[in-house]
Motif scaffolding. Structure first.
Motif, short mmCIF file in Angstrom:
data_model
loop_
_atom_site.label_atom_id
_atom_site.label_comp_id
_atom_site.label_asym_id
_atom_site.label_seq_id
_atom_site.Cartn_x
_atom_site.Cartn_y
_atom_site.Cartn_z
N ARG A 54 0.84 -5.90 2.71
CA ARG A 54 -0.21 -6.67 2.02
C ARG A 54 -0.08 -6.58 0.51
O ARG A 54 -0.27 -7.57 -0.20
CB ARG A 54 -1.59 -6.16 2.45
CG ARG A 54 -1.94 -6.44 3.91
CD ARG A 54 -3.29 -5.85 4.27
NE ARG A 54 -4.36 -6.45 3.49
CZ ARG A 54 -5.59 -5.96 3.42
NH1 ARG A 54 -5.90 -4.84 4.03
NH2 ARG A 54 -6.52 -6.56 2.70
N GLN A 55 0.25 -5.40 0.01
CA GLN A 55 0.32 -5.18 -1.44
C GLN A 55 1.65 -5.64 -2.02
O GLN A 55 1.75 -5.92 -3.21
CB GLN A 55 0.12 -3.70 -1.76
CG GLN A 55 -1.23 -3.13 -1.34
CD GLN A 55 -2.36 -3.61 -2.24
OE1 GLN A 55 -2.14 -4.19 -3.30
NE2 GLN A 55 -3.59 -3.37 -1.80
N GLY A 56 2.69 -5.69 -1.17
CA GLY A 56 4.02 -6.04 -1.66
C GLY A 56 4.64 -4.97 -2.52
O GLY A 56 5.55 -5.22 -3.30
N SER A 57 4.14 -3.75 -2.36
CA SER A 57 4.60 -2.64 -3.20
C SER A 57 4.21 -1.31 -2.57
O SER A 57 3.06 -1.15 -2.12
CB SER A 57 3.97 -2.77 -4.60
OG SER A 57 4.07 -1.58 -5.31
N PHE A 58 5.16 -0.36 -2.58
CA PHE A 58 4.85 0.98 -2.08
C PHE A 58 3.87 1.69 -3.00
O PHE A 58 2.97 2.40 -2.54
CB PHE A 58 6.15 1.79 -1.95
CG PHE A 58 6.91 1.50 -0.69
CD1 PHE A 58 6.82 2.33 0.42
CD2 PHE A 58 7.73 0.39 -0.60
CE1 PHE A 58 7.52 2.07 1.58
CE2 PHE A 58 8.44 0.11 0.55
CZ PHE A 58 8.34 0.95 1.65
N SER A 59 4.04 1.52 -4.31
CA SER A 59 3.17 2.22 -5.25
C SER A 59 1.75 1.69 -5.19
O SER A 59 0.78 2.46 -5.23
CB SER A 59 3.73 2.10 -6.68
OG SER A 59 3.83 0.75 -7.07
N PRO A 99 5.69 8.95 -2.27
CA PRO A 99 6.61 9.53 -1.28
C PRO A 99 6.01 9.63 0.12
O PRO A 99 6.70 9.40 1.12
CB PRO A 99 6.90 10.91 -1.86
CG PRO A 99 6.71 10.75 -3.33
CD PRO A 99 5.57 9.80 -3.46
N ALA A 100 4.71 9.92 0.19
CA ALA A 100 4.05 10.01 1.51
C ALA A 100 4.05 8.66 2.21
O ALA A 100 4.27 8.57 3.42
CB ALA A 100 2.63 10.55 1.36
N GLY A 116 9.11 4.94 6.72
CA GLY A 116 10.44 5.30 7.21
C GLY A 116 10.39 5.86 8.62
O GLY A 116 11.24 5.52 9.47
N ALA A 117 9.40 6.69 8.90
CA ALA A 117 9.25 7.26 10.24
C ALA A 117 8.95 6.17 11.26
O ALA A 117 9.44 6.21 12.39
CB ALA A 117 8.14 8.31 10.24
N THR A 146 14.29 -2.44 10.85
CA THR A 146 13.89 -2.48 9.45
C THR A 146 12.69 -3.40 9.31
O THR A 146 12.72 -4.55 9.74
CB THR A 146 15.05 -3.01 8.58
OG1 THR A 146 16.18 -2.15 8.73
CG2 THR A 146 14.63 -3.06 7.12
N LEU A 147 11.63 -2.88 8.74
CA LEU A 147 10.37 -3.63 8.62
C LEU A 147 10.16 -4.21 7.24
O LEU A 147 9.53 -5.26 7.08
CB LEU A 147 9.19 -2.72 8.97
CG LEU A 147 9.24 -2.05 10.35
CD1 LEU A 147 8.08 -1.08 10.50
CD2 LEU A 147 9.22 -3.10 11.45
N LEU A 148 10.68 -3.52 6.21
CA LEU A 148 10.47 -3.93 4.82
C LEU A 148 11.79 -3.82 4.07
O LEU A 148 12.61 -2.93 4.35
CB LEU A 148 9.43 -3.03 4.15
CG LEU A 148 8.01 -3.02 4.76
CD1 LEU A 148 7.24 -1.82 4.26
CD2 LEU A 148 7.27 -4.31 4.42
N THR A 149 11.98 -4.71 3.13
CA THR A 149 13.14 -4.62 2.23
C THR A 149 12.65 -4.60 0.80
O THR A 149 11.69 -5.30 0.45
CB THR A 149 14.11 -5.80 2.43
OG1 THR A 149 13.41 -7.04 2.22
CG2 THR A 149 14.69 -5.80 3.84
N ARG A 150 13.29 -3.78 -0.03
CA ARG A 150 12.91 -3.69 -1.43
C ARG A 150 13.88 -4.51 -2.29
O ARG A 150 15.09 -4.50 -2.06
CB ARG A 150 12.94 -2.23 -1.89
CG ARG A 150 11.91 -1.35 -1.21
CD ARG A 150 11.97 0.05 -1.76
NE ARG A 150 10.97 0.92 -1.16
CZ ARG A 150 10.80 2.19 -1.51
NH1 ARG A 150 11.57 2.74 -2.44
NH2 ARG A 150 9.86 2.93 -0.93
N GLY A 151 13.32 -5.21 -3.25
CA GLY A 151 14.13 -6.01 -4.17
C GLY A 151 13.49 -6.05 -5.53
O GLY A 151 12.43 -5.44 -5.77
#
Length: 292
Positions: free
Chosen positions: A15-20, A31-32, A38-39, A47-52
């Protein structure tokens, strides 16, 4: 079985489009959040998400899982609302949603009858489009909502909700009192071709019915307000067809006539599949009685 915490964490990242940003929203460290996603990916083997550079995007596998995550989140939100109400035993309240013509006709009758038997009941009523009302019942914002659909279309079902049909009603022609069709006992849709039309939208039952009758309605007024519709008809601005319930909204200068081969709509009540309000069945009975 999937860990719901990981599932909801993944949903927030999507939803946020960002881990942070997801970490901030969830009050977790980045990290959490990364560890939980990842788990989840390792557990599923996908693979559920890709970072770019443009942020985090959801993969096709992630889109599929996201639909399930949204459903889980909605049910948890509903459970939270219902449990909170269960704990608040000192207050009896009922939240009902409906579309405009129902609010102008059957809702006041049904709510009045319910209040007569439950004088301490606090009832709040909200107007919104049918699709929005469905979402509000799913989220627990409403205990029940009134909806409708074209009776000629396949029955519409709603995941997580119980649908109770309460009536099926035909449409009738509505014309100004001085209109050429006002003198007829019965009207056909074909008789109204070439007229200026009024409708709640530029699609839907009215437009489909006109097209089935062989013409495209020239819609000059779009309104969902039943009082505004009646006033504009009385002023001679347009003709239309309307559900028979609308005949109860009487204004001078407006004439309703039975319609040959009239389209019909089905009225229904939506309730939570589980944990419905204690007065839900009584509310449904009163709404059905009012519709009759």
């Amino acid at each position: 079985m999937l860990d719901p915490r990981r599932l909801l964490t993944f949903r927030e990242v999507a939803r946020q489009g960002s881990f942070s940003k997801a970490a901030d929203a969830l009050a977790l460290t980045q990290p959490a959040v990364s560890q939980q996603v990842g788990a989840l990916e390792r557990e599923l083997g996908a693979t559920l998400l890709t970072r770019g550079r443009g942020g985090t995007t959801v993969t096709p596998a992630g889109e599929l899982l996201l639909a399930h995550a949204d459903a889980v989140a909605a049910r948890l939100e509903l459970a939270d609302t219902q449990m909170g109400e269960l704990a608040d035993e000192g207050r009896l309240s009922l939240r009902l949603g409906a579309f405009p013509s129902a609010l102008a006709t059957i809702v006041p009758v049904a709510v009045g009858a319910l209040r007569a038997t439950q004088p301490e009941l606090e009832i709040s009523i909200e107007e919104a489009p049918t699709a929005e009302l469905e979402s509000m019942v799913t989220a627990g914002d409403l205990h029940a909502s009134l909806g409708f659909q074209d009776a000629a279309l396949p029955r519409r079902e709603f995941p997580g909700l119980r649908r109770v049909d309460i009536a099926e009603e035909p449409f009738v022609a509505v014309v100004p009192a001085g209109h050429r069709l006002a003198k007829r006992k019965r009207v056909a849709l074909e008789d109204m071709a070439g007229e200026r039309w009024m409708a709640p939208s530029r699609s839907g039952i009215i437009v489909r019915s006109c097209r089935a009758a062989g013409f495209e309605p020239r819609i000059v007024i779009v309104t969902r307000d039943p009082l505004a519709s009646a006033a504009m008809t009385a002023a001679g601005l347009a003709v239309s067809i309307t559900p028979r319930l609308s005949e109860r909204i009487e204004l001078p200068g407006v004439v309703h006539r039975p319609l040959r081969n009239a389209p019909r709509r089905t009225l229904y009540v939506l309730l939570p599949e589980k944990g419905a309000h204690p007065l839900a069945d009584e509310l449904v009975r009163e709404l059905a009685a009012a519709a009759r």
